[in-house]
Design a protein around this motif. Structure first.
Motif, PDB file in Angstrom:
ATOM      1  N   LYS A  59      41.743  44.532  40.758  1.00 37.83           N
ATOM      2  CA  LYS A  59      40.649  44.602  42.229  1.00 37.83           C
ATOM      3  C   LYS A  59      40.410  43.647  42.564  1.00 37.83           C
ATOM      4  O   LYS A  59      40.574  44.024  43.975  1.00 37.83           O
ATOM      5  CB  LYS A  59      39.715  46.127  41.579  1.00 37.83           C
ATOM      6  CG  LYS A  59      39.488  46.996  41.368  1.00 37.83           C
ATOM      7  CD  LYS A  59      38.368  47.178  40.486  1.00 37.83           C
ATOM      8  CE  LYS A  59      38.135  49.102  40.037  1.00 37.83           C
ATOM      9  NZ  LYS A  59      36.745  49.224  39.517  1.00 37.83           N
ATOM     10  N   ALA A  60      39.950  42.405  42.304  1.00 34.00           N
ATOM     11  CA  ALA A  60      39.861  41.826  42.890  1.00 34.00           C
ATOM     12  C   ALA A  60      40.792  40.755  43.642  1.00 34.00           C
ATOM     13  O   ALA A  60      40.839  40.687  44.841  1.00 34.00           O
ATOM     14  CB  ALA A  60      39.420  40.279  42.486  1.00 34.00           C
ATOM     15  N   ARG A 100      39.867  36.567  36.819  1.00 34.59           N
ATOM     16  CA  ARG A 100      38.869  36.017  37.997  1.00 34.59           C
ATOM     17  C   ARG A 100      37.654  34.549  36.524  1.00 34.59           C
ATOM     18  O   ARG A 100      37.263  34.260  36.997  1.00 34.59           O
ATOM     19  CB  ARG A 100      37.981  36.658  37.677  1.00 34.59           C
ATOM     20  CG  ARG A 100      37.985  37.865  38.894  1.00 34.59           C
ATOM     21  CD  ARG A 100      38.170  39.691  38.222  1.00 34.59           C
ATOM     22  NE  ARG A 100      37.123  40.164  37.105  1.00 34.59           N
ATOM     23  CZ  ARG A 100      36.715  40.049  35.460  1.00 34.59           C
ATOM     24  NH1 ARG A 100      38.086  40.330  35.777  1.00 34.59           N
ATOM     25  NH2 ARG A 100      36.232  40.700  35.111  1.00 34.59           N
ATOM     26  N   CYS A 125      47.592  39.197  37.004  1.00 32.61           N
ATOM     27  CA  CYS A 125      46.194  40.026  36.475  1.00 32.61           C
ATOM     28  C   CYS A 125      46.359  40.560  34.932  1.00 32.61           C
ATOM     29  O   CYS A 125      47.162  40.786  33.854  1.00 32.61           O
ATOM     30  CB  CYS A 125      46.525  40.985  36.618  1.00 32.61           C
ATOM     31  SG  CYS A 125      46.287  41.674  38.990  1.00 32.61           S
ATOM     32  N   SER A 154      43.166  42.371  33.678  1.00 40.60           N
ATOM     33  CA  SER A 154      42.762  43.966  33.854  1.00 40.60           C
ATOM     34  C   SER A 154      41.854  44.085  34.953  1.00 40.60           C
ATOM     35  O   SER A 154      42.778  43.344  35.944  1.00 40.60           O
ATOM     36  CB  SER A 154      40.767  43.598  33.583  1.00 40.60           C
ATOM     37  OG  SER A 154      40.241  42.182  34.576  1.00 40.60           O
ATOM     38  N   ASP A 209      39.885  44.956  36.422  1.00 35.51           N
ATOM     39  CA  ASP A 209      38.859  44.460  37.594  1.00 35.51           C
ATOM     40  C   ASP A 209      39.283  42.622  37.948  1.00 35.51           C
ATOM     41  O   ASP A 209      38.712  43.117  39.368  1.00 35.51           O
ATOM     42  CB  ASP A 209      37.638  43.581  37.080  1.00 35.51           C
ATOM     43  CG  ASP A 209      36.558  44.336  36.548  1.00 35.51           C
ATOM     44  OD1 ASP A 209      36.796  45.697  37.088  1.00 35.51           O
ATOM     45  OD2 ASP A 209      35.643  44.118  35.629  1.00 35.51           O
ATOM     46  N   ASP A 210      40.481  42.291  37.550  1.00 35.73           N
ATOM     47  CA  ASP A 210      41.582  41.249  38.056  1.00 35.73           C
ATOM     48  C   ASP A 210      42.225  41.823  39.669  1.00 35.73           C
ATOM     49  O   ASP A 210      42.157  41.966  40.355  1.00 35.73           O
ATOM     50  CB  ASP A 210      42.098  40.919  36.812  1.00 35.73           C
ATOM     51  CG  ASP A 210      41.802  39.524  35.935  1.00 35.73           C
ATOM     52  OD1 ASP A 210      40.271  38.889  35.881  1.00 35.73           O
ATOM     53  OD2 ASP A 210      42.179  40.016  34.745  1.00 35.73           O
ATOM     54  N   GLU A 254      39.999  40.723  27.815  1.00 35.13           N
ATOM     55  CA  GLU A 254      39.987  41.668  28.279  1.00 35.13           C
ATOM     56  C   GLU A 254      40.086  43.083  28.025  1.00 35.13           C
ATOM     57  O   GLU A 254      39.683  43.762  28.067  1.00 35.13           O
ATOM     58  CB  GLU A 254      39.387  41.277  30.480  1.00 35.13           C
ATOM     59  CG  GLU A 254      38.451  40.609  30.653  1.00 35.13           C
ATOM     60  CD  GLU A 254      38.860  40.824  32.054  1.00 35.13           C
ATOM     61  OE1 GLU A 254      37.479  41.468  32.587  1.00 35.13           O
ATOM     62  OE2 GLU A 254      39.191  40.220  32.662  1.00 35.13           O
TER      63      GLU A 254
END
Ligand SMILES: CC(=O)N[C@H](C=O)[C@@H](O)[C@H](O)[C@H](O)COP(=O)(O)O
Length: 229
Positions: free
Chosen positions: A140-141, A104, A133, A135, A137-138, A160
Motif C-alpha cells: 500500500k505504501a 517501511r 514488498c 507485506s 502494508d508495504d 511481517e
C-alpha cells in the motif's frame, strides 16, 4: 491499467527469470550471468531480473526483453538497492526497471521509499520502479509512493509474513485486491504449477529465480530426495 507503459506491456502474462549468483559462488561472474540470462530468454522469459552493475551492463546489451535491475549491498535490513545513489547507478546500466526495497524499514540514506522513487525519476526520466514488498502494508505504501510494479519479493524475509513453502498466496490475494499497478509475484515460486497458481490469483507476471538459475539449490533438492528415498 488500460494505457500501460510499453515496457510493462511486454511483461504482461509472462515469466521473468531472475539470474543471480551469490557472493563466493562459482557462477558469480557477470559473463556467466549474462549467458544464463540469454539462455532464459531463449526458453521464453519475457523479462530478466538481475543483480549488480557489472552483470546488468552486460545483460542489458545482450537480451531484447525488459531488464529489472537491482544492486544488493549487504545482507541485513534494507539491502536491495538500498539508497537513491544505488538506484541511479542501476538505472544507468540500461535496465528499464529498477527494483528497490519497499519495506517501511529505515533506509541507510534516511530517505523514504517515496523520496527515493521521486529522486530516481527526476534523475532518470522514464525509468520504472519495482517495489520489493514484504507485506500488504508495504505494498500500500509503495503504491502511494509511486511504484510502477508491486512485487512480493520480500514476503517471508522481513518478519511481517511467514516464510511459506512456495509463494505466499495469501499475500498475493491481499495485494491483488488493492493493486492499481501490475502485481508481480516473486519469491519461492519453485514449480510451473506454483507459477500458474500465482497467475490465477491475480499476478500480472511471475518472477522465478532459484528454480531456474541456481543449480546448487536445485541440485540439493534432488540430492536430498535421492538420499532420503
Ligand atoms: C529475498 C531476496 O533477497 N530475494 C532476491 C531478490 O532479488 C533473490 O535472492 C531471489 O532469488 C529472487 O527474489 C527470486 O526468488 P526465488 O529465488 O525464491 O525464485
Amino acid at each position: 491499467m488500460s494505457t500501460l507503459n510499453p515496457v510493462l506491456e511486454k511483461l504482461r502474462g509472462g515469466l521473468i527469470a531472475s539470474a543471480q549468483a551469490y557472493p563466493g559462488e562459482p557462477m558469480r561472474d557477470p559473463r556467466t550471468m549474462d549467458e544464463v540470462a540469454q539462455a532464459c530468454v531463449a526458453g521464453g522469459a519475457v523479462g530478466i531480473r538481475a543483480q549488480g552493475l557489472a552483470d546488468l551492463a552486460l545483460i542489458t546489451q545482450h537480451v531484447d526483453v525488459p531488464v529489472i535491475g537491482l544492486w544488493k549491498d549487504g545482507h541485513d535490513g534494507v539491502f536491495i538497492t538500498p539508497t537513491l545513489t544505488h538506484a541511479i547507478a542501476v538505472a544507468s546500466t540500461g535496465a528499464e526497471i529498477v527494483a528497490i526495497d519497499a519495506t517501511r524499514r529505515p533506509r541507510p540514506d534516511t530517505l523514504t521509499f517515496a523520496q527515493t522513487v521521486e529522486g530516481l525519476k527526476q534523475a532518470r526520466p522514464g525509468i520504472l520502479v519495482m517495489a520489493d514488498c514484504g507485506s500488504l502494508d508495504d505494498a500500500k505504501a509503495a503504491q502511494d509512493g509511486g511504484a510502477d510494479i508491486l512485487g512480493t519479493t520480500l514476503a517471508g524475509y522481513t518478519g511481517e509474513r511467514p516464510t511459506t513453502d512456495g509463494p505466499d498466496v495469501e499475500l498475493i490475494d491481499q495485494v491483488a485486491a488493492i493493486a492499481r499497478v501490475p502485481l508481480v509475484v516473486e519469491g519461492r515460486v519453485h514449480t510451473p504449477a506454483q507459477a500458474a497458481l500465482a497467475m490465477q490469483h491475480g499476478a500480472f507476471a511471475v518472477v522465478v529465480g532459484t528454480a531456474i538459475t541456481h543449480p546448487t539449490t536445485i541440485t540439493s533438492w534432488f540430492a536430498d530426495a535421492v538420499r532420503n528415498a
